[in-house]
Design a protein around this motif. Structure first.
Motif, mmCIF file in Angstrom:
data_model
loop_
_atom_site.group_PDB
_atom_site.id
_atom_site.type_symbol
_atom_site.label_atom_id
_atom_site.label_comp_id
_atom_site.label_asym_id
_atom_site.label_seq_id
_atom_site.Cartn_x
_atom_site.Cartn_y
_atom_site.Cartn_z
ATOM 1 N N LYS A 188 -11.374 -1.093 1.439
ATOM 2 C CA LYS A 188 -9.922 -1.065 1.616
ATOM 3 C C LYS A 188 -9.274 -1.145 0.252
ATOM 4 O O LYS A 188 -9.770 -1.853 -0.626
ATOM 5 N N PRO A 243 -0.800 12.609 13.546
ATOM 6 C CA PRO A 243 -0.012 13.090 14.677
ATOM 7 C C PRO A 243 0.667 11.966 15.459
ATOM 8 O O PRO A 243 1.576 12.218 16.245
ATOM 9 N N CYS A 244 0.213 10.730 15.265
ATOM 10 C CA CYS A 244 0.740 9.647 16.103
ATOM 11 C C CYS A 244 2.110 9.167 15.631
ATOM 12 O O CYS A 244 3.049 9.109 16.409
ATOM 13 N N HIS A 245 2.213 8.788 14.371
ATOM 14 C CA HIS A 245 3.490 8.265 13.896
ATOM 15 C C HIS A 245 3.912 8.896 12.583
ATOM 16 O O HIS A 245 4.639 8.297 11.800
ATOM 17 N N ALA A 246 3.374 10.109 12.343
ATOM 18 C CA ALA A 246 3.863 10.932 11.235
ATOM 19 C C ALA A 246 3.657 10.330 9.857
ATOM 20 O O ALA A 246 4.406 10.604 8.935
ATOM 21 N N ARG A 306 -11.323 8.918 8.175
ATOM 22 C CA ARG A 306 -10.341 9.746 8.867
ATOM 23 C C ARG A 306 -9.399 8.902 9.729
ATOM 24 O O ARG A 306 -8.575 9.421 10.468
ATOM 25 N N LYS A 354 -17.423 10.560 10.518
ATOM 26 C CA LYS A 354 -16.009 10.214 10.713
ATOM 27 C C LYS A 354 -15.277 10.045 9.383
ATOM 28 O O LYS A 354 -14.573 9.055 9.171
ATOM 29 N N THR A 368 -4.422 4.408 8.547
ATOM 30 C CA THR A 368 -4.350 2.964 8.324
ATOM 31 C C THR A 368 -3.201 2.312 9.081
ATOM 32 O O THR A 368 -3.074 1.101 9.099
ATOM 33 N N HIS A 369 -2.369 3.135 9.734
ATOM 34 C CA HIS A 369 -1.266 2.559 10.487
ATOM 35 C C HIS A 369 -1.781 1.960 11.789
ATOM 36 O O HIS A 369 -1.769 0.756 11.988
ATOM 37 N N LEU A 370 -2.273 2.819 12.706
ATOM 38 C CA LEU A 370 -2.757 2.297 13.982
ATOM 39 C C LEU A 370 -4.085 2.902 14.411
ATOM 40 O O LEU A 370 -4.482 2.784 15.562
ATOM 41 N N GLY A 371 -4.766 3.590 13.511
ATOM 42 C CA GLY A 371 -6.121 4.014 13.828
ATOM 43 C C GLY A 371 -6.266 5.381 14.475
ATOM 44 O O GLY A 371 -7.309 5.679 15.027
ATOM 45 N N CYS A 372 -5.232 6.222 14.440
ATOM 46 C CA CYS A 372 -5.389 7.575 14.951
ATOM 47 C C CYS A 372 -6.260 8.389 13.990
ATOM 48 O O CYS A 372 -6.441 8.015 12.837
ATOM 49 N N THR A 373 -6.790 9.489 14.491
ATOM 50 C CA THR A 373 -7.600 10.366 13.652
ATOM 51 C C THR A 373 -6.687 11.381 12.982
ATOM 52 O O THR A 373 -5.944 12.093 13.654
ATOM 53 N N ARG A 379 -1.021 1.305 3.781
ATOM 54 C CA ARG A 379 -1.895 1.400 2.597
ATOM 55 C C ARG A 379 -2.640 2.729 2.638
ATOM 56 O O ARG A 379 -2.700 3.375 3.682
#
Lengths: 180, 479
Positions: free
Chosen positions: A166, A124-127, A103, A87, A106-111, A143
């Motif tokens: 981190k 792809p989730c929040h650009a 992968r 991953k 860091t925003h909400l955990g999308c790949t 971050r």
């Protein structure tokens, strides 16, 4: 007459019970409350502890730890290679340094997928957009991408997927170089 | 209230005497009497039993209710509908439990099996899915009804808090159920929603790991959500619901509706709950069940392809009831969008009945004539202002880019929130100067303002956000 006396006595006892008795009673009552609270805390701690072993077990079983990705020469400079099992992306910077980038956005955990055409990671989730060093090019990501430690032994690149680093920004010493 | 003692038990049970019976009962009649001896009872005894049954119902309903509270336009049957939906959900949920398997490798296949091979499996899933969504809608409308008829004033304050708790349970039930099909839609919605927990200061990471049952959404998350969804939440709902109803009984029923300007004048006329209240409730329940059934036959619950942790779909959206919060994420720093603002909203919701109101407007729709006008203006202001603010933030304002030295939680969090609060405050001040209203009407006005703003955000998130979360027209977003 006797009956009246009796009720009077009862009432008196209700209004102000004997002193010695009352302090003992209030002490015992407080003791009950303390014991009850203790029991509740214990119960809550037990319930929380119940959820822990599963977490630990899964973590140990999930990743084999150190992953061998291949020899140094396999990776062209200025490229990122995806490793599905671990991953992460193994990124090789222009100057030959290696970074193992998680992968997980860091925003909400999308790949995040790597776009080799634009040389960017675009969530792809929040650009959110990251460059090859994992640095944020475009918000909302707060971050840079997390790192896994990279080790280079005998010209083989190894990544420790158990450890997550981190960071708040890219620094040159984060990149790992093959010994010449 | 009518306090006449009434007998709800039966002393003697007279049977039909031999001379009242048909001459010689046929074989079928004898079999019938052997199975249903009650058919031998006299009319009088049967009447007694009917009363016994009615008295069972009266454990849940008062004997007499004020006639005015039966009016359809007071409650719209919303509370009753919520109860019916909860029971529909419990029934279909238990059926689903027999087929569903809460393991990542099996969950999706078990849903496919349910839909394709189990008789009526798809229908049962559809009813469960649509009832769950309808419950959020109905419970929310019920909350609005209670607020706008002033049914949160003393002595109903605490019941508002219980109701808010119930609403949170419903939301949480929907949310935990959302993951269970284990398709792409579910997986990524839960990933971003549990990802939101990370921003909670202090305990966020710990809480996230606890809920996810591991470092990311996986088998632990699925078994956690399954246990919460099928045991903890239904039991909590079933405990809290009777408490909610009992508090209504304790204050003598619903608020008595009255036109604005008229003082509260007692109960008015009371009528027996059986049949007046009971028939209305049964009618609402039957119509709703019929509607849910037809709707579930016509529209299938969505099911995407199987969850793939390596591929986030574009766009990835939260469940629709969290879209307002997701939309806020695009405009505020995550700590504010996910923690500060929702916490403020929740605190305001719970504190609402405990404000020291100048007027007790229980029973009057929108408090008063003035209250109605103010609510309308506030609603229109938010309806126009919120989209403008969204557009401005999207295309004009680039505060963070211009001030790179200041941390983003100030430029994207504190500053916009302060501006927002200042706008609300200014609106409040302006209206107060023009209307000289009581604080009851003013609180209602601010409530409407924030409510409509949040609804606009939700609608924007659901229909006006396309690929890459860019603003699009709804008819373009589908492609």
């Amino acid at each position: 007459m006797t009956k009246m006396k009796k009720t009077e006595a009862v009432r008196q006892e209700k209004d102000d019970p004997p002193k010695a008795d009352s302090s003992r009673r209030s002490f015992l009552n407080k003791l009950w409350i303390v014991l009850g609270v203790l029991a509740l805390v214990e119960l809550a701690a037990l319930v929380l502890a119940f959820f822990h072993p599963r977490k630990a077990r899964e973590k140990a079983g999930d990743s084999e730890g150190i992953l061998e990705t291949g020899s140094v020469d396999k990776f062209a400079p200025n490229s990122a290679t995806a490793f599905v099992r671990g991953k992460f992306y193994l990124a090789r910077l222009e100057d030959g340094g290696f970074l193992a980038l998680s992968r997980k956005c860091t925003h909400l955990g999308c790949t995040i997928p790597w776009s080799s055409k634009e040389m960017k990671f675009i969530c792809p989730c929040h650009a959110s957009v990251y460059d090859i060093r994992g640095e944020v090019v475009s918000a909302p990501a707060p971050r840079p991408l997390d790192l896994h430690p990279v080790l280079i032994e005998n010209n083989i690149v190894k990544v420790d997927t158990n450890k997550v680093i981190k960071r708040s920004s890219f620094r040159p010493e984060q990149a790992v170089y093959a010994k010449k | 209230m009518d306090r006449r003692p009434r007998r709800y038990f039966i002393k003697e049970q007279p049977m039909l005497q031999p001379d009242e019976m048909p001459d010689r009962p046929s074989l079928f009649q004898r079999i019938r009497y052997s199975i249903f001896p009650s058919t031998l009872r006299t009319e009088k005894a049967r009447e007694g039993y009917r009363r016994l049954f009615n008295s069972l119902i009266l454990h849940f309903r008062p004997r007499n209710v004020p006639e005015d509270t039966l009016r359809w336009t007071l409650t719209w049957g919303l509370g009753g509908m919520a109860v019916v939906l909860v029971f529909l959900l419990l029934g279909t949920g238990v059926l689903l439990k027999f087929v569903y398997q809460p393991l990542p490798e099996k969950a999706y296949e078990s849903i496919l099996h349910l839909q394709n091979e189990v008789l009526f499996g798809r229908l049962i899933r559809n009813i469960h899915h649509w009832s769950a969504n309808a419950l959020i809608l109905v419970a929310f409308l019920h909350l609005l009804r209670v607020f706008f008829t002033g049914a949160f004033h003393a002595p109903r304050q605490f019941n508002w808090v219980i109701g808010s708790g119930l609403f949170l349970l419903v939301l949480f039930s929907n949310f935990t159920g959302y993951l269970l099909p284990w398709d792409q839609l579910a997986f990524w919605a839960i990933t971003i929603c549990t990802g939101m927990l990370e921003y909670m200061p202090g305990i966020g990471l710990w809480l996230q790991a606890l809920i996810q049952g591991g470092p990311e959404v996986g088998p632990g998350t699925l078994s956690n959500f399954y246990a919460i969804h099928t045991a903890i939440l239904p039991v909590s709902l079933l405990i809290l619901m009777p408490f909610h109803f009992w508090r209504i009984r304790k204050v003598g029923g619903l608020v008595i509706p009255r036109p604005p300007g008229q003082g509260s004048g007692g109960h008015g006329q009371t009528v027996p709950a059986i049949p007046n209240l009971l028939l209305r409730e049964i009618a609402v329940a039957l119509v709703l069940i019929a509607f849910m059934l037809v709707f579930s036959m016509l529209f299938n619950a969505p099911l995407g392809s199987k969850a793939n942790p390596g591929l986030s779909p574009n766009p990835t959206k939260a469940p629709w009831y969290f879209m307002g919060i997701q939309e806020m994420l695009l405009h505020f720093h995550p700590i504010f969008a996910l923690f500060v603002i929702p916490t403020l909203m929740l605190v305001a919701l719970l504190a609402l009945p405990y404000i020291d109101y100048q007027l007790n407007t229980a029973g009057v729709w929108f408090a008063s004539t003035k209250g109605r006008r103010m609510a309308l203006i506030a609603g229109l202001a938010a309806l126009i202002g919120t989209p403008l603010a969204i557009l401005a933030d999207e295309y004009l304002i680039e505060v963070a880019a211009r001030l790179p030295t200041i941390p983003t939680w100030v430029t994207n969090g504190l500053v916009p929130l302060a501006v927002l609060l200042a706008a609300v405050g200014a609106f409040h001040f302006f209206m107060q100067r023009n209307c000289a209203a009581s604080n009851t009407e003013a609180v209602q006005m601010v409530f409407v303002l924030l409510l409509v703003a949040f609804l606009v955000l939700t609608v924007t998130g659901i229909w006006f956000r396309g690929e890459g979360m860019k603003l699009v027209w709804p008819w373009d977003a589908g492609t």
